[in-house]
Structures are given as structure tokens and as C-alpha cells.
Design an enzyme around this catalytic site. Structure first.
Site, PDB file in Angstrom:
ATOM      1  N   GLY A 208     -30.500  83.041   9.344  1.00  0.00           N
ATOM      2  CA  GLY A 208     -29.322  82.235   9.020  1.00  0.00           C
ATOM      3  C   GLY A 208     -29.680  80.785   8.802  1.00  0.00           C
ATOM      4  O   GLY A 208     -30.849  80.448   8.610  1.00  0.00           O
ATOM      5  N   ASN A 209     -28.685  79.929   8.826  1.00  0.00           N
ATOM      6  CA  ASN A 209     -28.931  78.494   8.626  1.00  0.00           C
ATOM      7  C   ASN A 209     -27.966  77.664   9.466  1.00  0.00           C
ATOM      8  O   ASN A 209     -27.095  78.202  10.143  1.00  0.00           O
ATOM      9  CB  ASN A 209     -28.839  78.141   7.139  1.00  0.00           C
ATOM     10  CG  ASN A 209     -27.465  78.430   6.587  1.00  0.00           C
ATOM     11  OD1 ASN A 209     -26.480  77.792   6.965  1.00  0.00           O
ATOM     12  ND2 ASN A 209     -27.369  79.413   5.701  1.00  0.00           N
ATOM     13  N   ARG A 210     -28.118  76.340   9.399  1.00  0.00           N
ATOM     14  CA  ARG A 210     -27.391  75.448  10.293  1.00  0.00           C
ATOM     15  C   ARG A 210     -26.024  75.000   9.786  1.00  0.00           C
ATOM     16  O   ARG A 210     -25.432  74.095  10.342  1.00  0.00           O
ATOM     17  CB  ARG A 210     -28.222  74.182  10.544  1.00  0.00           C
ATOM     18  CG  ARG A 210     -29.449  74.411  11.355  1.00  0.00           C
ATOM     19  CD  ARG A 210     -30.125  73.083  11.638  1.00  0.00           C
ATOM     20  NE  ARG A 210     -31.517  73.259  11.956  1.00  0.00           N
ATOM     21  CZ  ARG A 210     -31.956  73.700  13.124  1.00  0.00           C
ATOM     22  NH1 ARG A 210     -31.125  74.007  14.076  1.00  0.00           N
ATOM     23  NH2 ARG A 210     -33.245  73.853  13.328  1.00  0.00           N
ATOM     24  N   SER A 211     -25.536  75.573   8.723  1.00  0.00           N
ATOM     25  CA  SER A 211     -24.240  75.121   8.193  1.00  0.00           C
ATOM     26  C   SER A 211     -23.114  75.378   9.202  1.00  0.00           C
ATOM     27  O   SER A 211     -23.064  76.428   9.839  1.00  0.00           O
ATOM     28  CB  SER A 211     -23.938  75.870   6.903  1.00  0.00           C
ATOM     29  OG  SER A 211     -22.609  75.631   6.511  1.00  0.00           O
ATOM     30  N   ALA A 276     -23.441  77.535   2.672  1.00  0.00           N
ATOM     31  CA  ALA A 276     -24.899  77.482   2.682  1.00  0.00           C
ATOM     32  C   ALA A 276     -25.364  78.938   2.663  1.00  0.00           C
ATOM     33  O   ALA A 276     -25.264  79.644   3.667  1.00  0.00           O
ATOM     34  CB  ALA A 276     -25.401  76.757   3.912  1.00  0.00           C
TER      35      ALA A 276
END
Ligand code: CTP
Length: 408
Positions: A208-211, A276
Site C-alpha cells: 500500500g501507500n501513505r495516502s 494514490a
């Protein structure tokens, strides 16, 4: 941020108790708060509560503390007036230009931004008298927020519930810095993706990502209060409150998000890819938890395959005539932001691209944002540093000014 003189007007509805949280919100942001309730509001919350929270005396009539001429002074000194909750009655009295109590006199004197957060039963909200009064206020530059849908005082539910105090404060601050919201998006359909997509490795792990989803939610929130019919396709958005006026469709993976966006794009006037998107996903999703040192499906080397580019696909739909929507993307860049942004706009073929500089932990999960809004015709609009709501308001103003919302 400099201290503002904020007047919180409280009308006589059961939601008056929520005004206490609103007062706290402004106080914690460093504002000076003056509470002006109607006499009926004090049937729900005592003057002592408002006085303790605001640190100022509380009066309701124009004949109290006459020597201080406060029916004129409070309005003159105000930088922002927020009426929450605003009942059908107080909205009618403000629309009629009445000045028969301290609150209406204060609003009549003031030249600062005025934000009204209605709270009443659905029938009263839908009544032609209320709708005419609301339209009158909006035509005079007052921002009348859309009430939330939900449980009302009794067993019934529908539009008419007071927005949550934090949402009111956020929107009111945005109006104070970027101007009234108005209704330029009335009749428009807006589709926004928000948050990060996640790709499962196994039942407990993901890529995943930090959005945080904040910018996408703020764009949806502002559009809804400007009159648009809004749908948000949301990936992971942490514990954010969903925007009250928008329909929210929850998704997890990039391919889920792609399906939901593509199925709704044909009906939309504006499509914004603020999500994101995880560019890659594990080639194989394990159906049971992977163990360390497992020979056949190792955690040490996860094979990834590329995900579809949702934005590019939406642009193809536009080019094929499957949608007439104006399409906007975001570009998160850590260096040469403007230069890379221009190249990305050309590569993706979107109508608009918001370029954010995300170097040094800026933007992701943060409350503030800034950057440039690039358009296909070569236009570059600077988006000033602000909260994500303030940035969203600037972006919508730029979209409206460029006529992108009216192309359909
Ligand atoms: N985007 C998308 N589908 C993807 C990747 C990105 O729709 N698979 C969208 C994002 O929502 C954003 C825009 O494309 O609106 C640009 O995202 P960004 O991550 O900056 O660009 P990438 O295309 O991933 O390019 P790069 O990683 O090379 O910078």
C-alpha cells in the site's frame, strides 16, 4: 495563522449542544469566539456553558448592555460569523433582514463572511418558504451549507441534520480565506477517487501507500456544498469522516477502483483521480498466511505485476466518446515537481493536473497542501499553501473559471 474574531450564532434547535464543540474547535485554533444565541437556544444550552467555553458574556437581546452598543459592535468587529445550528426560523429572519434580537442584528450589521449550517426537520428544509429563504441568502453571498442526511430528533431520518462541528469549522475557515462557496456546481455530477489502494499479499499483508484520502475527501466536500451531486470511490482513508453530502463507494484494490470509476465516468461532468493508486500488485495472492522460510511462496521475494493506469484509461474513454467529463489527475513528485508535472500531463492526456511537491514527508497524511494546477492548454495556476479544504476550494474555482465543469 492570525487570530480571528469569530461569532458563533446559535439558534433554538436540539442541535444547539453541538455548538459547544464548534466553539471549542475555534478556540483551540486560536480564535477569539463570541457566542450569540437566540433566546430559544438557551432552552437547550445554558448561557453559563457558552460563557465558560468562549470566555465572554452571553446576551440574546438588543436591550442588554445597551451602553456598549453591542448589537452593532459585535457584527462590526467580526471576521467570520457562523450560525450553527440555524433553524428555519432564524434563516427566515436573516433573509427578511430582521434585527429583532442580538443574533439577527449582528448578522445585519456584519460585512464579514457569514456561514449558515441548517438543522431542522426534513419537511421544514424542503418547504418552499425555507428553500426561497436559503436561495435569497445564497444570492447575497451567504454560504448556506447543505445539512447532513441522517437521524433527526425523533425516529425519522433524512436531510436536515446538523453537520458535525469539525466539518462546519473546516468549511467556515475555508470560506473565511477563499470566499463564499456559492452554487456554481448545481446540477453537475462529480466523481472523485480518494485514498490509497491496497493489494493483498496474503490474508494479513498488503502492498500500500501513505495516502490519507484527505485531499480527495476535501474536493468532494467542497463540490457537494457548491451544489454538485458527488460520488467518491474511496480506497484506504484511515479514520477520516466521510464527506456528509457525497455518496461513498469503498474499494480496496486498484482493479476494484478502476471498475467503479469506469462504470460511473459516462454520467460524470468532472472526474478527479485524487487517489494514490498502487502501481503494482503481487502476481499471486496467497489464500492463507505466508510463513517465514516457506519454500513455495516466499515472503523474501514477492513477484509484482503492473496495475492498470486508471487515469489513462479514463482519458481513453473520453477520447473514444464514452464520457464527456473533464478529467483531472494528481502528480505527487519529490523533485523537479513542475517540470515532471508538465511531462506527466502530456503523457496522461488529462485536462487538468494538480502537481504536489511531496518531498520531505510533505502532503501525505498532512493537513496542508500546495502546488500548481496545470491545464492541457498550457495554463499554470498557483495553488497557495492552505488546508486541504482551502486547496480544494482553489481547485474548484480554477475548474469553474476555466469552464471545465460546463463542457459536458
Ligand atoms: N494513477 C492512476 N492509475 C495508476 C497510477 C496512477 O490512475 N495505476 C493516477 C493517480 O491517481 C494520479 C495520477 O495518475 O491522478 C498520477 O499519479 P502518480 O503516482 O504521480 O503517477 P504515475 O503514473 O504513477 O507515475 P510515476 O510513478 O512514474 O511518477
Amino acid at each position: 495563522m492570525s487570530q480571528r474574531n469569530v461569532v458563533v450564532g446559535v439558534a433554538g434547535g436540539i442541535a444547539a449542544y453541538k455548538a459547544c464543540h464548534l466553539i471549542r474547535d475555534f478556540k483551540e485554533a486560536g480564535d477569539d469566539v463570541r457566542v450569540v444565541p437566540t433566546a430559544n437556544a438557551l432552552n437547550f444550552v445554558g448561557a453559563a456553558t457558552f460563557e465558560a467555553l468562549s470566555g465572554h458574556p452571553v446576551d440574546t437581546g438588543v436591550f442588554e448592555r445597551v451602553d456598549e452598543v453591542q448589537h452593532v459592535r459585535i457584527g462590526q468587529e467580526a471576521d467570520l460569523i457562523v450560525v450553527a445550528p440555524a433553524t428555519a426560523d432564524v434563516i427566515a429572519r436573516i433573509a427578511a433582514g430582521r434585527a429583532d434580537d442580538l443574533l439577527t442584528a449582528t448578522v445585519l450589521v456584519a460585512t464579514c463572511p457569514v456561514v449558515v449550517a441548517p438543522a431542522m426537520h426534513t419537511e421544514m428544509w424542503h418547504n418552499a418558504a425555507t428553500q426561497t429563504n436559503v436561495a435569497t441568502l445564497r444570492s447575497r453571498g451567504v454560504t448556506v451549507l447543505e445539512p447532513a442526511h441522517g437521524r433527526l430528533t425523533g425516529k425519522d431520518s433524512g436531510p436536515g441534520r446538523l453537520l458535525e462541528p469539525q466539518a462546519i469549522a473546516e468549511l467556515a475557515r475555508t470560506v473565511a480565506t477563499t470566499g463564499p462557496l456559492g452554487r456554481p456546481l448545481e446540477g453537475k455530477r462529480v466523481l472523485v477517487s480518494a485514498g490509497g489502494t491496497q493489494e493483498n499479499i496474503d490474508p494479513v499483508r498488503y502492498v500500500g501507500n501513505r495516502s490519507s484520502g484527505r485531499q480527495g475527501f476535501a474536493l468532494a466536500d467542497i463540490a457537494a456544498h457548491k451544489g454538485a451531486q458527488v460520488t467518491v470511490v474511496a480506497g484506504n482513508t484511515e479514520a477520516l469522516e466521510t464527506p456528509a453530502g457525497a455518496d461513498v463507494v469503498r474499494v480496496t484494490s486498484t482493479r476494484d477502483m478502476e471498475r467503479e470509476m469506469r462504470s460511473r465516468a459516462p454520467e460524470a461532468d468532472v472526474v478527479i483521480m485524487a487517489a494514490a493508486v498502487a502501481d503494482y500488485r503481487p502476481a499471486h495472492e496467497a489464500t492463507s498466511k505466508l510463513k517465514k522460510g516457506q519454500a513455495d511462496a516466499s515472503l523474501e521475494r514477492i513477484e509484482l505485476v503492473e496495475n492498470p493506469d486508471i487515469l489513462r484509461g479514463l482519458v481513453d474513454m473520453r477520447d473514444n466518446g464514452e464520457t464527456t467529463a473533464a478529467i483531472m489527475g494528481f502528480a505527487a513528485e519529490t523533485d523537479n515537481a513542475l517540470e515532471y508535472g508538465k511531462a506527466k500531463l502530456a503523457r496522461k492526456g488529462a485536462d487538468l493536473l494538480m502537481v504536489n511537491d511531496v518531498s520531505g514527508g510533505k502532503v501525505f497524511g498532512q493537513a496542508r497542501n500546495s502546488g500548481w494546477l496545470l491545464s492541457r492548454d498550457g495554463g499554470v495556476a498557483t495553488i497557495e499553501d492552505g488546508t486541504k479544504h482551502e486547496v480544494a476550494a482553489q481547485i474548484w474555482s480554477a475548474i469553474e473559471a476555466a469552464g471545465h465543469d460546463t463542457e459536458a
